[in-house]
Write a protein that holds these residues in place. Structure first.
Motif, PDB file in Angstrom:
ATOM      1  N   ALA B 296       0.857  -1.193   0.000  1.00 42.78           N
ATOM      2  CA  ALA B 296       0.000   0.000   0.000  1.00 42.78           C
ATOM      3  C   ALA B 296       0.888   1.236   0.000  1.00 42.78           C
ATOM      4  O   ALA B 296       1.952   1.244   0.626  1.00 42.78           O
ATOM      5  CB  ALA B 296      -0.915  -0.009   1.224  1.00 42.78           C
ATOM      6  N   TYR B 297       0.457   2.238  -0.691  1.00 44.24           N
ATOM      7  CA  TYR B 297       1.250   3.472  -0.713  1.00 44.24           C
ATOM      8  C   TYR B 297       0.338   4.663  -0.959  1.00 44.24           C
ATOM      9  O   TYR B 297      -0.802   4.518  -1.419  1.00 44.24           O
ATOM     10  CB  TYR B 297       2.348   3.401  -1.790  1.00 44.24           C
ATOM     11  CG  TYR B 297       1.856   3.146  -3.191  1.00 44.24           C
ATOM     12  CD1 TYR B 297       1.676   1.851  -3.656  1.00 44.24           C
ATOM     13  CD2 TYR B 297       1.577   4.208  -4.072  1.00 44.24           C
ATOM     14  CE1 TYR B 297       1.229   1.612  -4.952  1.00 44.24           C
ATOM     15  CE2 TYR B 297       1.142   3.984  -5.356  1.00 44.24           C
ATOM     16  CZ  TYR B 297       0.962   2.682  -5.792  1.00 44.24           C
ATOM     17  OH  TYR B 297       0.513   2.451  -7.063  1.00 44.24           O
ATOM     18  N   ILE B 308      -4.632   6.680  -1.958  1.00 48.10           N
ATOM     19  CA  ILE B 308      -4.142   5.464  -1.297  1.00 48.10           C
ATOM     20  C   ILE B 308      -4.362   4.294  -2.244  1.00 48.10           C
ATOM     21  O   ILE B 308      -5.496   3.984  -2.629  1.00 48.10           O
ATOM     22  CB  ILE B 308      -4.864   5.233   0.038  1.00 48.10           C
ATOM     23  CG1 ILE B 308      -4.534   6.369   0.992  1.00 48.10           C
ATOM     24  CG2 ILE B 308      -4.467   3.883   0.638  1.00 48.10           C
ATOM     25  CD1 ILE B 308      -5.354   6.372   2.243  1.00 48.10           C
ATOM     26  N   ALA B 309      -3.266   3.653  -2.626  1.00 49.23           N
ATOM     27  CA  ALA B 309      -3.344   2.565  -3.585  1.00 49.23           C
ATOM     28  C   ALA B 309      -2.755   1.297  -2.992  1.00 49.23           C
ATOM     29  O   ALA B 309      -1.928   1.341  -2.069  1.00 49.23           O
ATOM     30  CB  ALA B 309      -2.598   2.936  -4.865  1.00 49.23           C
ATOM     31  N   ILE B 310      -3.219   0.171  -3.500  1.00 52.23           N
ATOM     32  CA  ILE B 310      -2.653  -1.128  -3.112  1.00 52.23           C
ATOM     33  C   ILE B 310      -2.165  -1.809  -4.386  1.00 52.23           C
ATOM     34  O   ILE B 310      -2.921  -1.965  -5.345  1.00 52.23           O
ATOM     35  CB  ILE B 310      -3.699  -2.011  -2.410  1.00 52.23           C
ATOM     36  CG1 ILE B 310      -4.173  -1.367  -1.099  1.00 52.23           C
ATOM     37  CG2 ILE B 310      -3.112  -3.389  -2.113  1.00 52.23           C
ATOM     38  CD1 ILE B 310      -5.264  -2.139  -0.398  1.00 52.23           C
ATOM     39  N   VAL B 320      -7.229   1.230  -6.010  1.00 48.69           N
ATOM     40  CA  VAL B 320      -7.308   2.466  -5.221  1.00 48.69           C
ATOM     41  C   VAL B 320      -8.285   2.256  -4.073  1.00 48.69           C
ATOM     42  O   VAL B 320      -9.430   1.839  -4.278  1.00 48.69           O
ATOM     43  CB  VAL B 320      -7.747   3.647  -6.093  1.00 48.69           C
ATOM     44  CG1 VAL B 320      -7.936   4.896  -5.240  1.00 48.69           C
ATOM     45  CG2 VAL B 320      -6.707   3.907  -7.180  1.00 48.69           C
ATOM     46  N   ALA B 321      -7.793   2.528  -2.857  1.00 49.42           N
ATOM     47  CA  ALA B 321      -8.628   2.306  -1.670  1.00 49.42           C
ATOM     48  C   ALA B 321      -9.353   3.559  -1.243  1.00 49.42           C
ATOM     49  O   ALA B 321     -10.454   3.502  -0.701  1.00 49.42           O
ATOM     50  CB  ALA B 321      -7.753   1.796  -0.520  1.00 49.42           C
ATOM     51  N   GLY B 322      -8.740   4.729  -1.452  1.00 48.48           N
ATOM     52  CA  GLY B 322      -9.367   5.969  -1.003  1.00 48.48           C
ATOM     53  C   GLY B 322      -8.355   7.077  -1.019  1.00 48.48           C
ATOM     54  O   GLY B 322      -7.341   6.997  -1.741  1.00 48.48           O
ATOM     55  N   TRP B 338      -6.568   4.161   7.407  1.00 51.24           N
ATOM     56  CA  TRP B 338      -5.833   5.381   7.084  1.00 51.24           C
ATOM     57  C   TRP B 338      -6.599   6.573   7.614  1.00 51.24           C
ATOM     58  O   TRP B 338      -7.732   6.450   8.095  1.00 51.24           O
ATOM     59  CB  TRP B 338      -5.602   5.500   5.570  1.00 51.24           C
ATOM     60  CG  TRP B 338      -6.858   5.667   4.751  1.00 51.24           C
ATOM     61  CD1 TRP B 338      -7.495   6.819   4.451  1.00 51.24           C
ATOM     62  CD2 TRP B 338      -7.629   4.628   4.129  1.00 51.24           C
ATOM     63  NE1 TRP B 338      -8.601   6.591   3.687  1.00 51.24           N
ATOM     64  CE2 TRP B 338      -8.702   5.243   3.466  1.00 51.24           C
ATOM     65  CE3 TRP B 338      -7.526   3.244   4.066  1.00 51.24           C
ATOM     66  CZ2 TRP B 338      -9.676   4.524   2.755  1.00 51.24           C
ATOM     67  CZ3 TRP B 338      -8.467   2.537   3.362  1.00 51.24           C
ATOM     68  CH2 TRP B 338      -9.527   3.181   2.712  1.00 51.24           C
ATOM     69  N   TRP B 339      -5.976   7.704   7.516  1.00 47.95           N
ATOM     70  CA  TRP B 339      -6.619   8.927   7.978  1.00 47.95           C
ATOM     71  C   TRP B 339      -7.081   9.726   6.771  1.00 47.95           C
ATOM     72  O   TRP B 339      -6.319   9.953   5.831  1.00 47.95           O
ATOM     73  CB  TRP B 339      -5.626   9.752   8.804  1.00 47.95           C
ATOM     74  CG  TRP B 339      -6.207  11.033   9.316  1.00 47.95           C
ATOM     75  CD1 TRP B 339      -7.174  11.177  10.255  1.00 47.95           C
ATOM     76  CD2 TRP B 339      -5.835  12.355   8.926  1.00 47.95           C
ATOM     77  NE1 TRP B 339      -7.454  12.487  10.478  1.00 47.95           N
ATOM     78  CE2 TRP B 339      -6.644  13.252   9.674  1.00 47.95           C
ATOM     79  CE3 TRP B 339      -4.910  12.891   8.027  1.00 47.95           C
ATOM     80  CZ2 TRP B 339      -6.550  14.639   9.558  1.00 47.95           C
ATOM     81  CZ3 TRP B 339      -4.824  14.267   7.914  1.00 47.95           C
ATOM     82  CH2 TRP B 339      -5.638  15.126   8.663  1.00 47.95           C
TER      83      TRP B 339
END
Lengths: 185, 443
Positions: B296-297, B308-310, B320-322, B338-339
């Motif tokens: 994740a980065y 935020i990607a995995i 993409v997570a968010g 995540w925040w």
């Protein structure tokens, strides 16, 4: 009334249990004597039944089932006693037939002896079935519950027990009839 | 003839005659016995808990087989449960979250390592340390502690969990090779705890180094074509130990920032596919699940976060997570937090399947754009840093602003925020990044 007594006894009221025991002990003792054919063993079985009843009464869920439960306890106690009896069985001489009973004009005494003989030949489980159904007048489903067997099994066992009783009567009746006809002696 | 007579009344009459009349004389004897007999409690009977139909009434009314089967299944389940409890299944259960589930709270108190008990109430002194120690990091198995020791240059020290048996592993390297390296956190232990990855500065070059915890076998991991003014930093070790990922900044290329992947032996190096070469790439975090290499980065965005990607390194897919920052994986690798102004928790499986399920939990108030660590009105009310996970992945927690309270909430968003006071003499805000480390496993 009985349910109230059972309820109280379940909560530890020993006087209530004494009332229940007094009301039940005659039929329990009679049934046990019939099943075990031994008054001392019967006494032991009834004592065991009532002690277990008192001890386990709080675990009885339905007070209305008290009698059925008591019969089941009695049956178990009788079977336990009969097994103990079997382990300590000893052989005895069989007395010769008292032919004076053949003088019974109506054959009533002979029938009693024949029934006694036939009944004694039954296994305790079969005797218990006959006692509960024909002496305690329990419906066959209740008998099945007390004996812990399926209703169909109770029916077939009852049928077989009665057949054996009838056979005992018939077997003993044949010599008597033959004797009367002069074919024996 | 007897055979033609109805046998039933004959038997009944005979039994009645045989039974006789009159109550037996032993009633008093029986009652004396029962009066001395203790009754069993109602709960002690199995029959008490079984359906009536399974006990007394089973032969009166036919019982629907399903009920009988269900009752048997329930009884078996209870027996199995009791057997498992009796044989100590609790020993195999994941540890509960809470003080008791964790090892020591270890922190720097001036020139001493201090170890607080799991409930934060018993504090004992560990080994003496130089002033200025920071970046405490526990090895995955909780048996070793690494930290950055000040000096010229600063070095990495690896010690036992209480700070004893400390040895400067970069100092050992320097002594052996005359190579002087300065180190920067974070320090990434290999999954087996045998090696450390860290950022070393040698002259002006910031590079990724690997070194055994015994100070031997230092090696450098560098992308080909690494320029003198390039920087590589923030190494992370994949859970299966096969990959090391780090940031690669190239100022000469307009601040191009890429994520570089390489095997620990230096082979297989390549720029992470699917990521945008963006100067604002902020952080990376490997999934703790060794069965799947998921990285994740955060890329793009600003101080409030980015995309935020995995990346599935094996399958070469990116999801993409968010948006946000401060990404943390649940220990089982199934969720990501995540925040994004608050705290978002998402099911990784949903992300990988292209579903967008996630929910927000309020460990943070909406204070985006504000340095919450210096926001006094948030003291005790909001955490200010990455959300941490309980060992069983059911809870997220963090140290609140002010450092005296840990805030905990269920990761599924249910329930309210719980406060756990910390009876520690130091402010541990931002603890995981600084002078405090929480030993996740008590060895």
């Amino acid at each position: 009334m009985q349910q109230d007594l059972v309820d109280r006894a379940r909560r530890g009221d020993h006087d209530a249990f004494a009332t229940l025991a007094a009301a039940a002990i005659f039929r329990l003792d009679a049934a046990a004597r019939l099943i075990l054919r031994d008054p001392d063993r019967a006494k032991d079985a009834v004592q065991e039944t009532l002690v277990r009843a008192w001890r386990d009464l709080p675990t009885l869920r339905s007070p209305a089932r008290f009698d059925a439960w008591l019969h089941r306890l009695l049956y178990r106690a009788c079977i336990d006693e009969s097994r103990r009896l079997r382990r300590h069985r000893f052989d005895v001489d069989i007395s010769p037939i008292d032919l004076s009973t053949l003088d019974d004009p109506n054959g009533a005494m002979v029938d009693r002896d024949q029934l006694e003989r036939g009944f004694s030949r039954l296994e305790p489980e079969a005797r218990a079935l006959l006692v509960m159904h024909h002496y305690l007048d329990l419906p066959l489903p209740e008998v099945a519950i007390a004996l812990g067997i399926p209703l169909g099994t109770a029916k077939s066992r009852l049928h077989r027990a009665l057949q054996l009783m009838r056979a005992a009567l018939d077997a003993d009746a044949r010599p008597r009839a033959e004797l009367a006809e002069g074919r024996l002696a | 003839m007897t055979a033609r007579r109805d046998i039933n009344p004959i038997v009944a009459d005979w039994l009645d005659q045989q039974a006789g009349r009159g109550a037996p004389a032993y009633l008093d004897e029986v009652l004396a016995t029962t009066s001395r007999t203790r009754q069993r409690p109602a709960w002690s009977s199995l029959e008490r808990w079984l359906p009536v139909d399974l006990t007394l009434n089973q032969r009166i009314r036919p019982v629907f087989p399903v009920f009988r089967i269900a009752a048997v299944v329930v009884i078996l389940a209870l027996l199995v449960t009791a057997a498992l409890l009796a044989t100590g299944v609790g020993q195999r259960r994941l540890p509960h979250f809470g003080y008791a589930a964790n090892g020591s709270l270890t922190y720097v108190d001036g020139t001493t390592i201090k170890l607080a008990s799991a409930d934060g109430k018993t504090i004992r002194s560990g080994a003496a340390i130089p002033a200025g120690v920071e970046s405490l990091t526990f090895s995955p198995d909780g048996t070793h502690l690494a930290y950055r020791a000040p000096g010229a240059p600063p070095s990495i020290v690896v010690a036992d969990a209480d700070g004893s048996h400390a040895r400067s592993i970069t100092g050992l390297v320097a002594a052996a090779s005359s190579e002087q390296v300065s180190v920067d956190p974070p320090f990434a232990f290999a999954p087996d705890g045998g090696r450390l990855a860290f950022t070393a500065t040698d002259g002006t070059l910031r590079s990724i180094r690997l070194v055994g915890v015994d100070g031997h076998n230092m090696s450098t991991l560098a992308p080909p074509g690494l320029a003198a003014d390039d920087e590589t930093f923030d190494p992370g070790w994949s859970a299966d130990g096969q990959w090391i990922a780090f940031m690669w900044s190239q100022p000469a290329k307009a601040g191009l920032m890429q994520i570089y992947l390489i095997h620990p032996d230096g082979s297989g190096g390549h720029v992470l596919e699917g990521a945008n070469p963006d100067p604002a790439t902020l952080e990376l975090a490997w999934s703790p699940d060794p069965a799947r290499s998921l990285l994740a980065y955060v890329e793009g965005g600003d101080a409030s976060g980015g995309s935020i990607a995995i990346r599935d390194v094996t399958a070469r897919n990116t999801f993409v997570a968010g948006t946000g920052l401060w990404i943390t994986w649940s220990p089982d690798g199934k969720e990501l937090a995540w925040w994004d102004g608050r705290t978002a928790v998402a099911q990784v499986a949903d992300i990988l399947a292209g579903r967008a399920f996630q929910h927000t939990i309020y460990l943070y108030p909406d204070i985006s754009g504000v340095n919450c660590a210096v926001h006094p009105d948030m003291a005790g009310k909001a955490i200010c840093g990455p959300a941490q996970w309980s060992p069983d992945s059911t809870l997220v927690y963090g140290t609140a602003v002010g450092g005296k309270v840990i805030l905990v909430r269920r990761a599924d968003g249910t329930g309210s925020v719980q406060q756990i006071p910390l009876d520690l003499p130091v402010d541990i805000t931002n603890g995981p990044n600084g002078s405090l480390a929480w030993q996740a496993i008590a060895p």
